[in-house]
Write a protein that holds these residues in place. Structure first.
Motif, short mmCIF file in Angstrom:
data_model
loop_
_atom_site.label_atom_id
_atom_site.label_comp_id
_atom_site.label_asym_id
_atom_site.label_seq_id
_atom_site.Cartn_x
_atom_site.Cartn_y
_atom_site.Cartn_z
N SER A 93 0.84 -1.21 0.00
CA SER A 93 0.00 0.00 0.00
C SER A 93 0.87 1.25 0.00
CB SER A 93 -0.88 -0.02 1.24
OG SER A 93 -0.06 0.14 2.39
N SER A 94 0.24 2.41 -0.17
CA SER A 94 0.99 3.68 -0.17
C SER A 94 1.73 3.87 1.15
CB SER A 94 0.04 4.86 -0.40
OG SER A 94 -0.56 4.75 -1.67
N GLY A 95 1.03 3.56 2.23
CA GLY A 95 1.64 3.73 3.55
C GLY A 95 2.84 2.79 3.74
N GLN A 96 2.69 1.54 3.30
CA GLN A 96 3.81 0.58 3.42
C GLN A 96 4.99 1.01 2.56
OE1 GLN A 96 1.54 -2.84 2.22
NE2 GLN A 96 1.55 -3.72 4.31
N ALA A 97 4.68 1.58 1.38
CA ALA A 97 5.74 2.04 0.48
C ALA A 97 6.52 3.18 1.13
CB ALA A 97 5.15 2.49 -0.85
N ARG A 98 5.77 4.11 1.80
CA ARG A 98 6.44 5.24 2.47
C ARG A 98 7.31 4.72 3.62
NH1 ARG A 98 3.18 9.62 5.84
NH2 ARG A 98 3.04 7.76 7.12
N ASP A 99 6.78 3.79 4.39
CA ASP A 99 7.55 3.25 5.53
C ASP A 99 8.82 2.54 5.05
OD1 ASP A 99 5.58 4.19 7.09
OD2 ASP A 99 4.58 2.23 7.42
N GLN A 100 8.67 1.79 3.97
CA GLN A 100 9.84 1.06 3.42
C GLN A 100 10.90 2.05 2.93
OE1 GLN A 100 9.93 -2.38 3.44
NE2 GLN A 100 12.10 -2.10 2.89
N PHE A 101 10.44 3.12 2.26
CA PHE A 101 11.36 4.14 1.76
C PHE A 101 12.09 4.82 2.93
CE2 PHE A 101 12.18 8.63 0.79
CZ PHE A 101 13.03 8.51 -0.28
N ALA A 102 11.29 5.15 3.97
CA ALA A 102 11.88 5.83 5.14
C ALA A 102 12.93 4.92 5.80
CB ALA A 102 10.78 6.19 6.14
N LYS A 103 12.69 3.64 5.79
CA LYS A 103 13.61 2.70 6.44
C LYS A 103 14.89 2.49 5.61
CE LYS A 103 13.79 -2.12 7.93
NZ LYS A 103 13.14 -3.41 7.73
N ASP A 104 14.73 2.29 4.30
CA ASP A 104 15.86 1.95 3.44
C ASP A 104 16.64 3.17 2.95
OD1 ASP A 104 15.12 -0.63 3.72
OD2 ASP A 104 14.25 -0.87 1.71
N ASP A 105 15.92 4.19 2.53
CA ASP A 105 16.58 5.29 1.81
C ASP A 105 16.55 6.64 2.51
OD1 ASP A 105 17.05 3.52 -0.32
OD2 ASP A 105 14.98 3.79 -1.02
N ASP A 106 15.80 6.75 3.60
CA ASP A 106 15.73 8.06 4.27
C ASP A 106 15.78 7.88 5.78
OD1 ASP A 106 15.45 10.83 4.44
OD2 ASP A 106 13.26 10.71 4.57
N PRO A 107 16.86 7.23 6.25
CA PRO A 107 16.91 6.96 7.69
C PRO A 107 16.93 8.21 8.56
CG PRO A 107 19.01 6.45 6.65
CD PRO A 107 18.06 6.78 5.55
N LYS A 108 17.39 9.36 7.99
CA LYS A 108 17.47 10.59 8.80
C LYS A 108 16.12 11.32 8.82
CE LYS A 108 22.39 11.20 8.09
NZ LYS A 108 23.42 11.92 7.36
N GLY A 109 15.18 10.84 8.04
CA GLY A 109 13.84 11.41 8.05
C GLY A 109 13.71 12.74 7.34
N ALA A 110 14.60 13.02 6.41
CA ALA A 110 14.55 14.29 5.70
C ALA A 110 13.26 14.44 4.89
CB ALA A 110 15.76 14.41 4.78
N LEU A 111 12.73 13.31 4.43
CA LEU A 111 11.53 13.37 3.60
C LEU A 111 10.31 12.80 4.35
CD1 LEU A 111 13.13 12.15 0.25
CD2 LEU A 111 12.61 14.50 0.90
N ALA A 112 10.37 12.84 5.67
CA ALA A 112 9.31 12.23 6.48
C ALA A 112 7.98 12.98 6.32
CB ALA A 112 9.73 12.21 7.94
N ALA A 113 8.07 14.26 5.94
CA ALA A 113 6.86 15.07 5.83
C ALA A 113 6.02 14.72 4.59
CB ALA A 113 7.24 16.55 5.79
N LEU A 114 6.61 13.94 3.70
CA LEU A 114 5.87 13.62 2.47
C LEU A 114 4.63 12.79 2.82
CD1 LEU A 114 8.65 12.60 -0.10
CD2 LEU A 114 7.08 14.52 -0.29
N PRO A 115 3.49 13.10 2.19
CA PRO A 115 2.28 12.33 2.50
C PRO A 115 2.35 10.93 1.89
CG PRO A 115 1.86 13.91 0.74
CD PRO A 115 3.25 14.15 1.20
#
Lengths: 295, 265
Positions: A93-115
């Motif tokens: 799902s969209s939410g799972q895709a965002r979580d996976q991206f945050a875990k693998d490619d954005d560990p510092k959370g720079a793009l955490a604000a993206l919906p």
């Protein structure tokens, strides 16, 4: 029993001892040429490993349209599961895709604000490794016609880019091999001509006592062969040391990024390069001594 | 074959003549027929030279500087080729040998030069042993025969010395040992005493005579008149491109007139 070989070896040893500075300089020059060739081969072999890894990936991401309903998703999953060659189907799902991206490619959370909507929902499809490119393309073209599907990513374009890169690397290695060949011929040939001049008296004596061309040339050819083999060995050793240093620094990150652990040149390549050095060195010495001192 | 059943010591056949028929032993070892050689057009060094050298002879070659003594010897070991005519060595035309055969010709000819032509970086033993190494003989035999040759020229025990540190006379002895160790059929000496003092020159000449007594044909090129007067030997004078043969020695006045007073007195 003839003792020609030991006499030749003895003369070669004596020559190497007497002209060791010249031979060391020659080996150093050859190792510079060989290190270029070995480095390019190292890059090519690792690129090939990456290409093979990604060619075997056997994955496709079916991105869904925003208005795709859960019924569409279920229908699509069922349909995909029945396609020959498909081994697994998983909805993200969209939410799972965002979580996976945050875990693998954005560990510092720079793009955490993206919906969550910024990440399209998808169905991840695993296909068998033996499914051909044509087979996969056929599946993709059928999927793209379905109304709930926005697009399909197969990573084939990445594999093709890698293949082009590998082909470029192979071409560059071939050019470098020609340069190395010419370098060996030039360096060993010049060294041997110089050595021959320095041992002119020795050659004159050999001619006087009835030595054949091959008898006169043999120790020089052995010396040239050793120069070539040593040049290649030194080059491989230098490259190996550099590889170990780099490997220890970036191994983990690089392996995760590319999915393949970097490896040094395989043993057959290493032995082949040393053998190539020996053969080229012998050939260069032989060619360099075509016109021996005549008495 | 030994008839008593005992094994003979290994003795390789180094003389090419050994392969020839029985009649080969009856032929002259060297035959010059109308030999012409020039380095510059219109200035031949040898012009129609004829000469016969029998087996086992000791022959002095003499003549003024530029008369062709060295050229004659160079033609023999194929460092040069004749322009016209033939040189038969053991019945074979030297000029018609293929380049691949030249090394085998040289294995039957020992050469000694005024400038010794030794490999200075090699030891005395190595300079002598190389003649046999070229033949591919076993090291055991090479060691024995090289030592024997060094002993014969009075250098036993000096095998490990570098050749470059020896005196002129000693270096010439090494060169002679190298020339005779292969038991050649013919020994060429091109001004071998040119760099030596008179007493050493006589010693070296004596060495060549000893070698000749063992059956080796010796051609000794020199312009040293004192050596010519010292021994009653066959003398071949090279003059005006031809060989003038004086079989039983030569009177000093003849030499002077022949050489146009160019010989050292």
């Amino acid at each position: 029993m003839f003792d020609l070989s030991s006499a030749t070896t003895r003369r070669a040893k004596r020559g190497l001892r007497r002209e060791w500075r010249l031979h060391v300089l020659s080996v150093f020059s050859l190792s510079v040429a060989f290190v270029c060739l070995a480095a390019s081969l190292l890059v090519v072999t690792n690129l090939q490993a990456i290409e093979r890894r990604w060619a075997r990936a056997g994955r496709a991401s079916v991105y869904l349209k925003d208005d795709a309903t859960s019924a569409d998703v279920t229908q699509l999953k069922d349909a995909l599961a029945k396609v020959p060659g498909v081994t697994a189907v998983r909805y993200v799902s969209s939410g799972q895709a965002r979580d996976q991206f945050a875990k693998d490619d954005d560990p510092k959370g720079a793009l955490a604000a993206l919906p969550a909507e910024a990440f399209p929902a998808s169905i991840e499809v695993d296909v068998q490794a033996d499914v051909t490119d044509e087979g996969l393309a056929d599946i993709v073209s059928k999927l793209e016609k379905l109304p709930a599907v926005d697009g399909v990513e197969t990573y084939q374009s990445w594999t093709e880019r890698l293949a082009r890169l590998v082909r470029g690397g192979v071409a560059a290695s071939a050019v470098l091999a020609v340069i190395v060949l010419l370098s060996v011929l030039a360096v060993v040939g010049s060294t041997m001509r110089f050595v021959l001049q320095r041992r002119r008296a020795e050659v004159e004596v050999l001619r006087l006592v009835g030595a054949t061309d091959s008898f006169v040339k043999a120790p020089f050819v052995i010396e040239g062969s050793l120069q070539g083999a040593l040049g290649a060995t030194v080059a491989v050793a230098l490259l190996g040391a550099m590889f170990l240093i780099v490997h220890s620094r970036i191994d983990g990150e690089l392996a995760m990024l590319i999915g393949v652990e970097p490896s040094f040149l395989p043993w057959p390549f290493v032995l082949g390069m040393v053998a190539l050095g020996a053969i080229l060195g012998a050939a260069a010495a032989s060619l360099g001594l075509r016109r021996l001192v005549q008495v | 074959m030994p008839d008593n059943g005992e094994a003979r010591p290994f003795r390789p056949k180094l003389r090419a003549g050994a392969r020839f028929g029985a009649d080969a032993a009856q032929r002259p070892i060297l035959l010059f027929e109308d030999v012409y050689k020039s380095y510059r057009p219109g200035a031949p060094v040898l012009r129609g030279m004829n000469l016969v050298i029998e087996r086992g002879e000791f022959v002095f070659f003499t003549g003024a500087s530029g008369a062709g003594k060295s050229t004659l010897l160079r033609l023999l070991y194929r460092a040069e080729t004749v322009d016209e005519g033939r040189i038969l060595f053991m019945g074979r035309d030297v000029a018609r040998l293929t380049p691949d055969s030249v090394p085998f010709l040289r294995r039957n000819i020992g050469c000694v030069f005024q400038d010794f032509k030794l490999a200075g970086a090699w030891s005395v033993y190595e300079n002598v042993a190389i003649t046999l190494e070229v033949l591919g003989l076993p090291q055991r035999l090479i060691r024995a025969r090289a030592s024997e040759a060094l002993d014969r020229v009075g250098l036993s025990g000096r095998g490990s010395d570098p050749a470059a540190v020896l005196s002129g006379g000693e270096q010439q002895r090494v060169a002679i040992a190298r020339a005779i160790v292969g038991e050649p059929a013919l020994l060429l000496a091109d001004e071998p005493t040119g760099n030596l003092d008179p007493q050493l020159a006589i010693d070296i000449l004596g060495l060549f005579e000893e070698i000749n007594e063992s059956g080796t044909t010796v051609l000794f090129a020199t312009h040293d008149r004192s050596l010519l007067e010292l021994r009653s030997r066959r003398i071949v004078v090279l003059d005006n491109g031809k060989a003038v043969d004086v079989r039983s020695g030569i009177a000093p006045e003849t030499i002077e007139s022949d050489f146009d007073n160019e010989l050292p007195v």
